[in-house]
Write a protein that holds these residues in place. Sequence first.
Motif, PDB file in Angstrom:
ATOM      1  N   GLN A  19       0.685  -1.141   0.028  1.00 26.21           N
ATOM      2  CA  GLN A  19       0.110   0.042   0.012  1.00 26.21           C
ATOM      3  C   GLN A  19       0.674   1.212   0.125  1.00 26.21           C
ATOM      4  N   PRO A  20       0.289   2.255  -0.394  1.00 25.89           N
ATOM      5  CA  PRO A  20       1.069   3.590  -0.458  1.00 25.89           C
ATOM      6  C   PRO A  20       1.528   3.792   1.037  1.00 25.89           C
ATOM      7  N   GLY A  21       2.785   4.424   1.044  1.00 30.99           N
ATOM      8  CA  GLY A  21       3.317   4.726   2.346  1.00 30.99           C
ATOM      9  C   GLY A  21       4.028   3.356   3.075  1.00 30.99           C
ATOM     10  N   GLY A  22       3.750   2.270   2.313  1.00 31.62           N
ATOM     11  CA  GLY A  22       4.419   1.089   2.929  1.00 31.62           C
ATOM     12  C   GLY A  22       5.964   0.895   2.559  1.00 31.62           C
ATOM     13  N   SER A  23       6.302  -0.209   2.936  1.00 27.40           N
ATOM     14  CA  SER A  23       7.766  -0.410   2.636  1.00 27.40           C
ATOM     15  C   SER A  23       7.958  -1.610   2.297  1.00 27.40           C
ATOM     16  N   LEU A  24       9.052  -1.994   1.415  1.00 31.70           N
ATOM     17  CA  LEU A  24       9.570  -3.288   0.901  1.00 31.70           C
ATOM     18  C   LEU A  24      11.160  -3.197   0.723  1.00 31.70           C
ATOM     19  N   ARG A  25      11.776  -4.432   0.893  1.00 34.43           N
ATOM     20  CA  ARG A  25      13.206  -4.515   0.877  1.00 34.43           C
ATOM     21  C   ARG A  25      13.424  -5.539  -0.389  1.00 34.43           C
ATOM     22  N   LEU A  26      14.297  -5.099  -1.377  1.00 34.51           N
ATOM     23  CA  LEU A  26      14.589  -6.050  -2.479  1.00 34.51           C
ATOM     24  C   LEU A  26      16.086  -6.448  -2.138  1.00 34.51           C
ATOM     25  N   SER A  27      16.351  -7.725  -2.489  1.00 35.01           N
ATOM     26  CA  SER A  27      17.689  -8.194  -2.376  1.00 35.01           C
ATOM     27  C   SER A  27      18.138  -8.704  -3.875  1.00 35.01           C
ATOM     28  N   CYS A  28      19.332  -8.699  -3.931  1.00 38.46           N
ATOM     29  CA  CYS A  28      20.029  -9.346  -5.320  1.00 38.46           C
ATOM     30  C   CYS A  28      21.229  -9.911  -5.036  1.00 38.46           C
ATOM     31  N   THR A  59      27.565   6.032  -2.789  1.00 43.44           N
ATOM     32  CA  THR A  59      26.109   5.842  -3.355  1.00 43.44           C
ATOM     33  C   THR A  59      25.782   7.251  -4.175  1.00 43.44           C
ATOM     34  N   ASN A  60      24.793   6.854  -4.988  1.00 44.61           N
ATOM     35  CA  ASN A  60      23.858   8.006  -5.712  1.00 44.61           C
ATOM     36  C   ASN A  60      22.669   7.580  -5.952  1.00 44.61           C
ATOM     37  N   TYR A  61      21.690   8.566  -5.772  1.00 44.33           N
ATOM     38  CA  TYR A  61      20.254   8.199  -6.003  1.00 44.33           C
ATOM     39  C   TYR A  61      19.494   9.131  -6.938  1.00 44.33           C
ATOM     40  N   ALA A  62      18.369   8.629  -7.618  1.00 39.67           N
ATOM     41  CA  ALA A  62      17.490   9.669  -8.416  1.00 39.67           C
ATOM     42  C   ALA A  62      16.670  10.259  -7.244  1.00 39.67           C
ATOM     43  N   GLU A  63      16.504  11.541  -8.057  1.00 44.22           N
ATOM     44  CA  GLU A  63      15.936  12.662  -7.061  1.00 44.22           C
ATOM     45  C   GLU A  63      14.766  12.268  -6.684  1.00 44.22           C
ATOM     46  N   SER A  64      13.890  11.357  -7.470  1.00 40.50           N
ATOM     47  CA  SER A  64      12.450  11.040  -6.921  1.00 40.50           C
ATOM     48  C   SER A  64      12.420  10.057  -5.766  1.00 40.50           C
ATOM     49  N   VAL A  65      13.829   9.299  -5.471  1.00 38.04           N
ATOM     50  CA  VAL A  65      13.729   8.387  -4.197  1.00 38.04           C
ATOM     51  C   VAL A  65      14.586   9.009  -3.133  1.00 38.04           C
ATOM     52  N   LYS A  66      15.079   9.923  -3.353  1.00 37.98           N
ATOM     53  CA  LYS A  66      16.303  10.366  -2.178  1.00 37.98           C
ATOM     54  C   LYS A  66      15.509  10.543  -1.010  1.00 37.98           C
ATOM     55  N   GLY A  67      15.817   9.982  -0.006  1.00 39.24           N
ATOM     56  CA  GLY A  67      15.359  10.184   1.324  1.00 39.24           C
ATOM     57  C   GLY A  67      14.399   9.294   1.728  1.00 39.24           C
ATOM     58  N   ARG A  68      13.916   8.234   0.563  1.00 36.69           N
ATOM     59  CA  ARG A  68      13.069   7.245   0.880  1.00 36.69           C
ATOM     60  C   ARG A  68      13.572   5.914   0.562  1.00 36.69           C
ATOM     61  N   PHE A  69      14.590   5.823  -0.129  1.00 39.87           N
ATOM     62  CA  PHE A  69      15.327   4.504  -0.614  1.00 39.87           C
ATOM     63  C   PHE A  69      16.871   4.529  -0.102  1.00 39.87           C
ATOM     64  N   THR A  70      17.204   3.366   0.515  1.00 41.46           N
ATOM     65  CA  THR A  70      18.476   3.052   0.668  1.00 41.46           C
ATOM     66  C   THR A  70      19.204   1.924   0.080  1.00 41.46           C
ATOM     67  N   ILE A  71      20.149   1.991  -0.577  1.00 42.50           N
ATOM     68  CA  ILE A  71      20.964   0.960  -1.014  1.00 42.50           C
ATOM     69  C   ILE A  71      22.118   0.617  -0.167  1.00 42.50           C
ATOM     70  N   SER A  72      22.283  -0.760   0.001  1.00 43.39           N
ATOM     71  CA  SER A  72      23.475  -1.141   0.706  1.00 43.39           C
ATOM     72  C   SER A  72      24.138  -2.251  -0.001  1.00 43.39           C
ATOM     73  N   ARG A  73      25.440  -2.818   0.429  1.00 44.67           N
ATOM     74  CA  ARG A  73      25.722  -3.992  -0.020  1.00 44.67           C
ATOM     75  C   ARG A  73      26.558  -4.721   0.872  1.00 44.67           C
TER      76      ARG A  73
END
Length: 121
Positions: A13-22, A57-71
């Motif tokens: 739902q909008p406002g929710g969270s997900l975590r993707l892994s690769c 790291t670098n982020y698209a402006e549209s996701v800054k402050g909402r998405f976090t990448i890590s490895r």
Amino acid sequence: QVQLVESGGGLVQPGGSLRLSCVVSGSISAINDMGWYRQAPGKQRELVTRITRYGGTNYAESVKGRFTISRDNAKNTVLLQMNSLKPEDTAVYYCTANIIRQGWVMASNYWGQGTQVTVSS
């Protein structure tokens, strides 16, 4: 042979969270930059975020402050934590990595198969 396998997509739902892994597997000598792209229906694939081998790291402006990448270099894994998701984040998300294969000198870019993220109420 090199494989990138993504997981963690789904419906939220909008406002929710997900975590993707690769997870990257295969005959690998080194992994340079890793990142995530996305492609929404009818749109071009776009860069979401990327991370260097040393954590830059670098982020698209549209996701800054909402998405976090890590490895995790020991596990050949890249993660994408997505918070405060919006309907416009709906897309297929692709993992990518710049990899030097064992016995090779030059690096090449490899892609995962993609995982669907749908943000809807």
